[in-house]
Design a protein around this motif. Structure first.
Motif, PDB file in Angstrom:
ATOM      1  N   ILE A 197     -12.019 -56.402 -69.575  1.00  0.00           N
ATOM      2  CA  ILE A 197     -10.859 -56.046 -68.762  1.00  0.00           C
ATOM      3  C   ILE A 197     -11.399 -55.401 -67.495  1.00  0.00           C
ATOM      4  O   ILE A 197     -12.257 -54.514 -67.558  1.00  0.00           O
ATOM      5  N   ALA A 198     -10.921 -55.865 -66.350  1.00  0.00           N
ATOM      6  CA  ALA A 198     -11.375 -55.325 -65.067  1.00  0.00           C
ATOM      7  C   ALA A 198     -10.182 -54.713 -64.338  1.00  0.00           C
ATOM      8  O   ALA A 198      -9.509 -55.387 -63.556  1.00  0.00           O
ATOM      9  N   PRO A 199      -9.906 -53.437 -64.591  1.00  0.00           N
ATOM     10  CA  PRO A 199      -8.779 -52.793 -63.906  1.00  0.00           C
ATOM     11  C   PRO A 199      -9.130 -52.469 -62.453  1.00  0.00           C
ATOM     12  O   PRO A 199     -10.300 -52.344 -62.083  1.00  0.00           O
ATOM     13  N   ALA A 200      -8.089 -52.309 -61.670  1.00  0.00           N
ATOM     14  CA  ALA A 200      -8.266 -51.696 -60.358  1.00  0.00           C
ATOM     15  C   ALA A 200      -8.104 -50.185 -60.558  1.00  0.00           C
ATOM     16  O   ALA A 200      -8.753 -49.612 -61.430  1.00  0.00           O
ATOM     17  N   LEU A 201      -7.249 -49.547 -59.816  1.00  0.00           N
ATOM     18  CA  LEU A 201      -7.096 -48.093 -59.891  1.00  0.00           C
ATOM     19  C   LEU A 201      -6.049 -47.742 -60.937  1.00  0.00           C
ATOM     20  O   LEU A 201      -4.878 -48.099 -60.800  1.00  0.00           O
ATOM     21  N   ILE A 202      -6.501 -47.046 -61.982  1.00  0.00           N
ATOM     22  CA  ILE A 202      -5.622 -46.663 -63.088  1.00  0.00           C
ATOM     23  C   ILE A 202      -5.403 -45.151 -63.026  1.00  0.00           C
ATOM     24  O   ILE A 202      -6.339 -44.387 -62.768  1.00  0.00           O
ATOM     25  N   ASP A 203      -4.201 -44.721 -63.265  1.00  0.00           N
ATOM     26  CA  ASP A 203      -3.828 -43.312 -63.131  1.00  0.00           C
ATOM     27  C   ASP A 203      -4.415 -42.495 -64.280  1.00  0.00           C
ATOM     28  O   ASP A 203      -3.774 -42.263 -65.299  1.00  0.00           O
ATOM     29  N   THR A 204      -5.666 -42.092 -64.107  1.00  0.00           N
ATOM     30  CA  THR A 204      -6.363 -41.268 -65.089  1.00  0.00           C
ATOM     31  C   THR A 204      -7.052 -40.103 -64.381  1.00  0.00           C
ATOM     32  O   THR A 204      -7.158 -40.079 -63.148  1.00  0.00           O
ATOM     33  N   ASP A 205      -7.548 -39.148 -65.171  1.00  0.00           N
ATOM     34  CA  ASP A 205      -8.286 -38.025 -64.602  1.00  0.00           C
ATOM     35  C   ASP A 205      -9.491 -38.502 -63.811  1.00  0.00           C
ATOM     36  O   ASP A 205      -9.844 -37.917 -62.779  1.00  0.00           O
ATOM     37  N   MET A 206     -10.146 -39.562 -64.282  1.00  0.00           N
ATOM     38  CA  MET A 206     -11.344 -40.054 -63.605  1.00  0.00           C
ATOM     39  C   MET A 206     -11.039 -40.480 -62.177  1.00  0.00           C
ATOM     40  O   MET A 206     -11.781 -40.174 -61.249  1.00  0.00           O
ATOM     41  N   ILE A 207      -9.924 -41.189 -61.988  1.00  0.00           N
ATOM     42  CA  ILE A 207      -9.548 -41.629 -60.651  1.00  0.00           C
ATOM     43  C   ILE A 207      -9.097 -40.450 -59.802  1.00  0.00           C
ATOM     44  O   ILE A 207      -9.475 -40.302 -58.639  1.00  0.00           O
ATOM     45  N   ARG A 208      -8.273 -39.572 -60.382  1.00  0.00           N
ATOM     46  CA  ARG A 208      -7.731 -38.462 -59.602  1.00  0.00           C
ATOM     47  C   ARG A 208      -8.817 -37.504 -59.133  1.00  0.00           C
ATOM     48  O   ARG A 208      -8.749 -36.954 -58.043  1.00  0.00           O
ATOM     49  N   LYS A 209      -9.842 -37.297 -59.966  1.00  0.00           N
ATOM     50  CA  LYS A 209     -10.894 -36.348 -59.623  1.00  0.00           C
ATOM     51  C   LYS A 209     -12.105 -37.005 -58.969  1.00  0.00           C
ATOM     52  O   LYS A 209     -12.847 -36.350 -58.237  1.00  0.00           O
TER      53      LYS A 209
END
Length: 249
Positions: free
Chosen positions: A190-202
């Motif tokens: 699975i190749a997501p783009a930007l997913i709303d998680t702590d990893m992306i936010r931080k």
């Protein structure tokens, strides 16, 4: 195929999800448990979150454990698989989800950061897959699922170290798919783009308007794709692109 006795498609199966305490990993663990799967939730530091996820599953009548391990280390991987199989049974489904995201300016990217990112994101997937594959091959059934990224296809916004680690996961996935296609084992990504998680936010300064659809994806949307890959028999060697219209070039 759905189990006729329970109405749950993964009844009787056991899944191991690396980095399963939060975000995408947790969503996949919960979705698999709803489908009847026993779930081993791996974590490195987030013990409380992992135990909370286990509690969410067990209070609904499911079967789950949390196991601490650094999946970039071979000894930890062997311990993780051994403990999980002793508690829940042979691993039928492996979700290689654990990873890091360190945004580093190109001029500051050094060998230490490169090696660390490759070790955590890519080598861990190799170690985990190799460890569970022997049992899958004996039983002639297995599912390997790799959480890659749109960065593998476009370069992304984090840096060459991250993009290369995620692209490497796709090569690993394709090789396993080709080698195991006649053994009842599928291998997909699975190749997501930007997913709303702590990893992306931080980890990044990106905004939802970078996505053509105008929003970040959700962990539940990734979990739905993972469930499809865990339950289908005729899909292997494929990458599901969940990117809100941000198509790879």
């Amino acid at each position: 195929m759905e189990n006729s006795l329970t109405g749950k498609p993964l009844y009787g199966r056991t899944a191991l999800i690396t980095g399963g305490s939060r975000g995408i990993g947790r969503a996949i663990a919960l979705r698999f448990a709803e489908a009847g799967c026993a779930v081993a939730i791996n974590y490195l530091h987030a013990k409380d979150e992992a135990e909370e996820a286990v509690s969410m599953i067990t209070t609904q009548g499911g079967n789950a454990i949390a196991v601490q391990a650094d999946v970039s280390r071979e000894g930890d991987v062997q311990h993780l698989v051994s403990v999980s199989e002793e508690a829940l049974g042979p691993i039928d489904i492996l979700v290689n989800n654990a990873g890091i995201l360190h945004r580093v300016p190109l001029q500051d990217l050094d060998l230490a950061e490169w090696n660390y990112t490759i070790q955590v994101n890519l080598t861990s997937s190799f170690l985990m897959s190799q460890t569970v594959l022997a049992g899958m091959r004996r039983r002639k059934w297995g599912r390997l699922i790799f959480l890659s990224s749109i960065a593998a296809q476009t370069g992304g916004v984090v840096g060459p170290h991250y993009a290369a680690s995620k692209a490497g996961m796709l090569g690993l996935m394709h090789s396993y798919a080709s080698l195991l296609v006649k053994e009842g084992i599928t291998s997909n990504a699975i190749a997501p783009a930007l997913i709303d998680t702590d990893m992306i936010r931080k980890g990044t300064a990106v905004q939802p308007d970078l996505i053509p659809m105008g929003r970040f994806g959700t962990s539940d949307e990734i979990a739905q794709a993972a469930l499809f890959l865990a339950t289908t028999e005729y899909v292997t060697g494929q990458t599901i692109n969940l990117n809100g219209g941000w198509y790879p070039s």
